[in-house]
Design a protein around this motif. Structure first.
Motif, PDB file in Angstrom:
ATOM      1  N   GLU A 148       7.876  -7.045   2.439  1.00  0.00           N
ATOM      2  CA  GLU A 148       9.145  -6.700   3.065  1.00  0.00           C
ATOM      3  C   GLU A 148      10.266  -7.586   2.539  1.00  0.00           C
ATOM      4  O   GLU A 148      10.109  -8.802   2.411  1.00  0.00           O
ATOM      5  CB  GLU A 148       9.033  -6.859   4.580  1.00  0.00           C
ATOM      6  CG  GLU A 148      10.306  -6.499   5.327  1.00  0.00           C
ATOM      7  CD  GLU A 148      10.160  -6.667   6.823  1.00  0.00           C
ATOM      8  OE1 GLU A 148      11.149  -6.408   7.532  1.00  0.00           O
ATOM      9  OE2 GLU A 148       9.062  -7.064   7.270  1.00  0.00           O
ATOM     10  N   ALA A 169       5.543  -2.406   1.377  1.00  0.00           N
ATOM     11  CA  ALA A 169       5.939  -2.662   2.754  1.00  0.00           C
ATOM     12  C   ALA A 169       7.277  -2.011   3.070  1.00  0.00           C
ATOM     13  O   ALA A 169       8.132  -1.843   2.195  1.00  0.00           O
ATOM     14  CB  ALA A 169       6.020  -4.167   2.993  1.00  0.00           C
ATOM     15  N   GLU A 170       7.466  -1.660   4.336  1.00  0.00           N
ATOM     16  CA  GLU A 170       8.760  -1.158   4.782  1.00  0.00           C
ATOM     17  C   GLU A 170       9.807  -2.246   4.544  1.00  0.00           C
ATOM     18  O   GLU A 170       9.603  -3.404   4.875  1.00  0.00           O
ATOM     19  CB  GLU A 170       8.700  -0.802   6.265  1.00  0.00           C
ATOM     20  CG  GLU A 170       9.967  -0.194   6.804  1.00  0.00           C
ATOM     21  CD  GLU A 170       9.851   0.195   8.266  1.00  0.00           C
ATOM     22  OE1 GLU A 170      10.872   0.628   8.843  1.00  0.00           O
ATOM     23  OE2 GLU A 170       8.746   0.061   8.822  1.00  0.00           O
ATOM     24  N   GLY A 171      10.914  -1.879   3.952  1.00  0.00           N
ATOM     25  CA  GLY A 171      11.953  -2.855   3.660  1.00  0.00           C
ATOM     26  C   GLY A 171      11.878  -3.428   2.255  1.00  0.00           C
ATOM     27  O   GLY A 171      12.780  -4.149   1.842  1.00  0.00           O
TER      28      GLY A 171
END
Length: 246
Positions: A148, A169-171
């Motif tokens: 992230e 990852a998200e982000g």
């Protein structure tokens, strides 16, 4: 259906290359200091949020990367691609991909003990070196991962694509754009176009090998080298950058 999609990508790439060739020929005939014209407003800076349809951002790796990473300020990234051990069998591969890095990094990968996952962060760099490292990573059967707030731009997504599984990852931020091919930027038009065509062909072949949809080249080819196109989560899934866990 897939063959049709790839054919469309190839057709789009060819049209762009022919247009570029025309500009280069015209530049050869008119001025030795010719550069391609730019149209439309400049892109926002990387620090501005990305939304669907608004995904191009200015890109100058030496000064425009904001401190996205919670682990490392981009300004402190290595000037050359560097492999460092993290937690157990997880290692970090980060920094600029410089010309000649492939041989050095491949040797480092072979010597790394208990290596099974690479965490990536890079503003990109040499495409041929990225492809060579990526093929070796796939041969080793390694996984690739992004954390992230970290980024993988330009040639770095080819390293990301090399993982047998790919966890984003998200982000995390993944971006693509046009690449330079060839050792010199001062070339006769026909030589420059030939190098571009050969380079794009090698990239498309590599993406097919890695299981990535070559249609990701559509936004890449439409984005100038001084900008970056940030891929949305749904695009990362559509182009097969994200793998399903077994």
């Amino acid at each position: 259906m897939r063959h049709l999609t790839v054919a469309r990508a190839l057709t789009g790439a060819l049209i762009l290359q022919v247009a570029l060739g025309g500009f280069l020929v015209w530049g050869d005939l008119t001025s030795s200091n010719f550069s391609l014209p730019r149209f439309g407003p400049s892109a926002p800076r990387l620090s501005q949020p990305v939304e669907p349809g608004d995904q191009r951002r200015t890109f100058a790796p030496n000064r425009d990367l904001p401190p996205l990473s919670p682990l490392r300020d981009p300004g402190k990234l290595p000037n050359r691609l560097t492999l460092t051990q993290g937690d157990g069998a997880t290692w970090r591969l980060e920094g600029t991909i410089a010309e000649g890095d492939a041989e050095r990094i491949i040797s480092a990968l072979d010597e790394a003990p208990s290596l099974d996952t690479l965490i990536l962060q890079s503003p990109g760099g040499s495409v041929p070196d990225a492809l060579a490292i990526g093929r070796h990573v796939r041969q080793m059967g390694l996984e690739t991962r992004m954390l992230e707030g970290e980024f993988c731009y330009s040639a770095c997504p080819y390293l990301l694509a090399s993982g047998t599984t790919r966890d984003i990852a998200e982000g995390a931020s993944v971006g693509v754009h046009q690449h330079y091919f060839g050792e010199s930027t001062i070339l006769p038009a026909f030589v420059a176009v030939e190098q571009i065509q050969r380079g794009q062909g090698e990239v498309m072949e590599y993406l097919e090998e890695m299981g990535i949809d070559p249609m990701v080249l559509r936004p890449a080819l439409a984005t100038p080298a001084d900008q970056i196109y940030i891929l949305l989560p749904e695009e990362l899934t559509r182009y097969n950058f994200v793998t399903e866990e077994s």
